[in-house]
Design a protein around this motif. Structure first.
Motif, mmCIF file in Angstrom:
data_model
loop_
_atom_site.group_PDB
_atom_site.id
_atom_site.type_symbol
_atom_site.label_atom_id
_atom_site.label_comp_id
_atom_site.label_asym_id
_atom_site.label_seq_id
_atom_site.Cartn_x
_atom_site.Cartn_y
_atom_site.Cartn_z
ATOM 1 N N VAL A 50 -33.931 -22.090 31.745
ATOM 2 C CA VAL A 50 -32.792 -22.723 32.424
ATOM 3 C C VAL A 50 -32.162 -21.768 33.438
ATOM 4 N N LEU B 71 -27.020 -26.773 27.971
ATOM 5 C CA LEU B 71 -27.135 -25.380 28.399
ATOM 6 C C LEU B 71 -27.146 -25.255 29.921
ATOM 7 N N SER B 72 -27.767 -26.222 30.590
ATOM 8 C CA SER B 72 -27.806 -26.164 32.061
ATOM 9 C C SER B 72 -26.398 -26.181 32.652
ATOM 10 N N ASN C 59 -35.320 -21.428 26.127
ATOM 11 C CA ASN C 59 -34.134 -21.797 26.903
ATOM 12 C C ASN C 59 -33.892 -20.884 28.101
ATOM 13 N N TYR D 267 -24.000 -19.858 24.446
ATOM 14 C CA TYR D 267 -24.598 -21.086 23.901
ATOM 15 C C TYR D 267 -25.308 -20.818 22.567
ATOM 16 N N THR D 268 -26.149 -19.783 22.544
ATOM 17 C CA THR D 268 -26.967 -19.517 21.346
ATOM 18 C C THR D 268 -26.111 -19.052 20.175
ATOM 19 N N LEU E 270 -26.376 -17.728 28.145
ATOM 20 C CA LEU E 270 -27.294 -17.901 27.021
ATOM 21 C C LEU E 270 -26.684 -17.390 25.726
#
Length: 222
Positions: free
Chosen positions: A166, A62-63, A163, A102-103, A99
């Protein structure tokens, strides 16, 4: 004992965390559901895209995605998401985008597992009545699928809340960034850690308890 909190906007930082979680959750639920529909859809190229997206995005840290939204989209391609007036707003929106992207991969897999719990005979009966794929999916399959995966979706949303820390990597003023600033300036490292750990427990524990209760209330009895 907690005098070190004076001069710091702890509640404001957690409010930013809540905003990040809320907007990213809405975006990832919408995009993740669309991806799940692609993965079970009748068009091969859509199934291929959904599979490729999920398998690629969920295996990227995620970073890396968050930094890419800042360095790649904003600085290289000039993407601002309509927030040219303030850098903080721009990074906030780009963080929500990262986010969400990714999610959504994890939401997709949770929803797809729920779709697999719906008996095939129901979809076949709906098609026999003349409903097309979109109608079968939205009227028959997805309502039952969501009732089956509230528990797994709760885990995804709790992970999303954590998360959001991040986003501190690109300067979004949420809880993790303020904690880093306080640890650099104050001597109460342990207490600072406990304060922010307690804050995240307060955010995530009620969410988990409510969604687990809801999952039991609306579970499909088969």
């Amino acid at each position: 004992m907690f005098d070190f909190l004076d001069g710091y906007d702890v509640l404001g930082a957690f409010w930013k965390t809540i905003q990040l979680t809320f907007f990213s959750a809405v975006g990832s639920l919408i995009w993740g559901t669309l991806l799940a529909a692609m993965r079970v859809g009748p068009v091969p190229i859509m199934r291929w895209f959904g599979t490729f997206y999920v398998n690629t995005v969920r295996n990227i840290p995620l970073s890396v995605i968050i930094v890419f939204t800042s360095l790649g989209l904003a600085q290289v391609f000039g993407v601002t998401l309509g927030a040219e007036e303030a850098t903080s707003s721009q990074f906030f929106r780009l963080s929500v985008l990262g986010l969400t992207a990714y999610t959504a991969a994890f939401v997709c897999e949770a929803v797809r597992s729920g779709i697999n719990t719906v008996p095939v005979g129901q979809a076949e009966a709906a098609r026999a009545l003349g409903l097309n794929f979109t109608q079968v999916l939205t009227l028959i399959v997805l309502p039952q699928a969501f009732r089956s995966v509230i528990g797994p979706l709760a885990n995804v949303l709790i992970a999303l809340t954590k998360n959001t820390t991040v986003a501190a990597a690109i300067g979004v003023a949420e809880a993790a960034l303020l904690m880093k600033e306080m640890i650099e300036n104050e001597a109460q490292t342990v207490l600072i850690g406990l304060v922010f750990a307690f804050g995240f427990v307060v955010l995530t524990l009620p969410m988990g308890l409510f969604l687990n209760w809801l999952a039991k209330r609306v579970a499909v009895k088969r």
